[in-house]
Design an enzyme around this catalytic site. Structure first.
Site, PDB file in Angstrom:
ATOM      1  N   THR A 161       0.814  -1.221   0.000  1.00  0.00           N
ATOM      2  CA  THR A 161       0.000   0.000   0.000  1.00  0.00           C
ATOM      3  C   THR A 161       0.844   1.266   0.000  1.00  0.00           C
ATOM      4  O   THR A 161       0.466   2.266  -0.619  1.00  0.00           O
ATOM      5  CB  THR A 161      -0.936  -0.013   1.229  1.00  0.00           C
ATOM      6  OG1 THR A 161      -1.840  -1.104   1.120  1.00  0.00           O
ATOM      7  CG2 THR A 161      -1.725   1.279   1.343  1.00  0.00           C
ATOM      8  N   ASP A 192       2.592  -8.381  -4.439  1.00  0.00           N
ATOM      9  CA  ASP A 192       1.281  -8.087  -3.891  1.00  0.00           C
ATOM     10  C   ASP A 192       1.186  -8.863  -2.588  1.00  0.00           C
ATOM     11  O   ASP A 192       1.295 -10.092  -2.583  1.00  0.00           O
ATOM     12  CB  ASP A 192       0.172  -8.511  -4.861  1.00  0.00           C
ATOM     13  CG  ASP A 192      -1.206  -8.113  -4.371  1.00  0.00           C
ATOM     14  OD1 ASP A 192      -1.495  -8.328  -3.171  1.00  0.00           O
ATOM     15  OD2 ASP A 192      -1.994  -7.587  -5.171  1.00  0.00           O
ATOM     16  N   SER A 193       1.005  -8.165  -1.486  1.00  0.00           N
ATOM     17  CA  SER A 193       1.097  -8.797  -0.173  1.00  0.00           C
ATOM     18  C   SER A 193       0.232 -10.046  -0.061  1.00  0.00           C
ATOM     19  O   SER A 193       0.657 -11.060   0.497  1.00  0.00           O
ATOM     20  CB  SER A 193       0.709  -7.786   0.914  1.00  0.00           C
ATOM     21  OG  SER A 193       0.861  -8.332   2.194  1.00  0.00           O
ATOM     22  N   THR A 245       1.138  -4.710   4.210  1.00  0.00           N
ATOM     23  CA  THR A 245       0.941  -5.029   5.629  1.00  0.00           C
ATOM     24  C   THR A 245       0.276  -6.378   5.876  1.00  0.00           C
ATOM     25  O   THR A 245       0.471  -6.976   6.934  1.00  0.00           O
ATOM     26  CB  THR A 245       0.113  -3.935   6.317  1.00  0.00           C
ATOM     27  OG1 THR A 245      -1.178  -3.848   5.692  1.00  0.00           O
ATOM     28  CG2 THR A 245       0.815  -2.588   6.230  1.00  0.00           C
ATOM     29  N   ASP A 246      -0.521  -6.875   4.930  1.00  0.00           N
ATOM     30  CA  ASP A 246      -1.307  -8.084   5.207  1.00  0.00           C
ATOM     31  C   ASP A 246      -0.440  -9.294   5.521  1.00  0.00           C
ATOM     32  O   ASP A 246      -0.805 -10.121   6.351  1.00  0.00           O
ATOM     33  CB  ASP A 246      -2.237  -8.397   4.033  1.00  0.00           C
ATOM     34  CG  ASP A 246      -3.461  -7.505   4.014  1.00  0.00           C
ATOM     35  OD1 ASP A 246      -3.735  -6.841   5.038  1.00  0.00           O
ATOM     36  OD2 ASP A 246      -4.151  -7.462   2.976  1.00  0.00           O
ATOM     37  N   ARG A 293      -4.183 -24.895  15.204  1.00  0.00           N
ATOM     38  CA  ARG A 293      -4.495 -23.836  16.169  1.00  0.00           C
ATOM     39  C   ARG A 293      -5.485 -24.382  17.188  1.00  0.00           C
ATOM     40  O   ARG A 293      -6.640 -24.613  16.887  1.00  0.00           O
ATOM     41  CB  ARG A 293      -5.038 -22.614  15.436  1.00  0.00           C
ATOM     42  CG  ARG A 293      -4.036 -22.035  14.434  1.00  0.00           C
ATOM     43  CD  ARG A 293      -4.558 -20.753  13.812  1.00  0.00           C
ATOM     44  NE  ARG A 293      -4.607 -19.676  14.785  1.00  0.00           N
ATOM     45  CZ  ARG A 293      -5.063 -18.456  14.521  1.00  0.00           C
ATOM     46  NH1 ARG A 293      -5.546 -18.177  13.316  1.00  0.00           N
ATOM     47  NH2 ARG A 293      -5.067 -17.523  15.450  1.00  0.00           N
TER      48      ARG A 293
END
Length: 324
Positions: free
Chosen positions: A14, A58-59, A90-91, A223
Site C-alpha cells: 500500500t 502483492d502482499s 501489511t497483510d 491452532r
C-alpha cells in the site's frame, strides 16, 4: 563522521500505491518523491539507495519464493550497507519478517520492515512517518529483523498484524532473544516448496478437513484452544495417528493472543501428546508456519524436524523453552 549507507528495498504494498479507477494500484516514483520530500531522512550523514523488487510483491499473493527473493537481495547487499529498510504490504508483513529472521543466518546489520495503512501522499497517510522512522532506526537498533510501525520498533518473528484499518496495526510479544539467527557469516537458508495446512479447531466443528490434511499434507499447524486442548473427536484422533504413522510434523499453537501452549497440561489435549504433536509454545501463527516451512525445506526426518522446531532460532519464543 563517516556516511551511513542504507539500502531502501521496495517490495510493494500500500505504501507505494495510488488511486486508480479500479482501486489502489502500484505507482512508479512515489518512493523517490517521499525520499526527496523527507527532510533529513536518516540524518545528514546518511546515503539512501533505492532498489525496487521486480516484480513487486502483492502482499496477499506473497509466497516463500518471494521470501527467497528478498533474502537473496539482503545477502547480496549485506556487506555494502549499514542497514536495510524493506517496504512491504501489511497483510503478510509479519510472515515476511519471521521468514527473514529465521532464514538469514549471521545477519550483522539491522533489517527494518515497514509499510503503510494509507498510501503515500493520500490524506491521512502514515507512510512518510513509518518510512522516516524506519530509516532513522537503522542508526540506533541492533542487528536483526525488525518491524517499524506507528512509532514502535517490534521484533520481527514476534509480531502480528492486529488491526485491519487502524494506523497502529501491529503488536509484538516479548522475547528474551534478539530477532536474529546466530552465525559466523551471512547466509540464506532457502525455502523449498512444501504443502502445509494451517487449521483451527472449533467447538462442534467438522474435523474432516483437519483429518484430510493430516493424511495428505507435508505438515500441519494446528491452532488449538487455550494452552493446547482439542476436541476428543475420533476423526481427529485417527488423523493424528495417521500423521504420526506417516512421520509428518504437527505443530500445536494456541488460538489465544498471549500465553501459548503447554501440551500435557490438560487431559483434553492428550491426543496431541499421544500422537507426537510438537509444542509450538507461544509462537505466533506466522512464526509457526514459517518455521515449519523452513524445517521441511531442510529435512523430512521427523526427529530432526522436531528438534529444529523446538529449538529457538531468533527469539520466536517468548521465553526459551526448557530442553527435553
Amino acid at each position: 563522521m563517516s556516511i551511513r549507507r542504507i539500502l531502501l528495498l521496495h517490495a510493494g504494498g500500500t505504501i507505494g500505491m495510488a488511486p486508480t479507477a479500479k482501486g489502489f494500484a502500484p505507482k512508479a516514483g512515489l518512493l523517490e518523491r517521499a525520499l526527496a520530500e523527507m527532510p533529513g531522512a536518516g540524518g545528514d550523514e546518511a546515503q539512501i539507495d533505492l532498489m525496487l523488487l521486480d516484480p513487486l510483491i502483492d502482499s496477499a499473493d506473497a509466497t516463500p519464493a518471494d521470501w527467497n527473493r528478498l533474502a537473496a537481495l539482503i545477502v547480496a547487499n549485506h556487506d555494502k550497507v549499514d542497514g536495510i529498510v524493506v517496504t512491504h504490504g501489511t497483510d503478510t508483513l509479519a510472515f515476511t519478517s519471521s521468514a527473514l529472521a529465521m532464514s538469514l543466518e549471521g545477519l550483522a546489520k539491522p533489517v527494518i520492515i515497514t509499510g503503510a495503512m494509507v498510501p503515500l501522499f493520500q490524506p491521512g497517510s502514515d507512510g512518510l512517518r513509518n518510512l522516516s522512522d524506519a530509516i532513522a532506526a537503522i542508526g540506533t537498533c541492533d542487528a536483526g529483523v525488525w518491524i517499524q510501525f506507528a512509532g514502535k520498533l517490534l521484533s520481527g518473528p514476534r509480531a502480528r498484524k492486529m488491526h485491519s484499518t487502524d494506523l497502529d496495526a501491529f503488536a509484538a510479544k516479548q522475547s528474551d532473544l534478539p530477532p536474529s539467527r546466530t552465525g559466523t557469516k551471512i547466509q540464506h537458508h532457502a525455502f523449498q516448496p512444501t504443502d502445509i495446512a494451517v487449521l483451527p479447531v472449533a467447538p462442534g466443528g467438522s474435523t474432516h478437513v483437519i483429518s484430510y490434511a493430516l493424511n495428505h499434507c507435508d505438515g500441519v499447524v494446528l491452532r488449538c484452544f487455550g494452552s493446547g486442548t482439542v476436541p476428543g473427536d475420533p476423526i481427529l484422533a485417527a488423523g493424528l495417528a495417521k500423521a504420526a504413522e506417516r512421520g509428518i510434523p504437527v505443530v500445536a499453537i494456541s488460538e489465544t493472543i498471549k500465553g501459548g501452549t503447554s501440551l500435557g497440561s490438560y487431559a483434553a489435549g492428550a491426543i496431541l501428546t499421544e500422537h507426537g504433536a510438537i509444542d509450538g509454545h507461544d509462537m505466533t501463527v506466522e512464526a509457526a508456519y514459517v518455521k515449519l516451512t523452513l524445517a521441511l525445506s531442510m529435512t523430512r526426518n521427523l526427529p530432526d524436524l522436531r528438534d529444529f522446531i523446538e529449538t529457538p532460532l531468533c527469539g520466536e519464543f517468548g521465553k526459551t523453552p526448557p530442553t527435553t
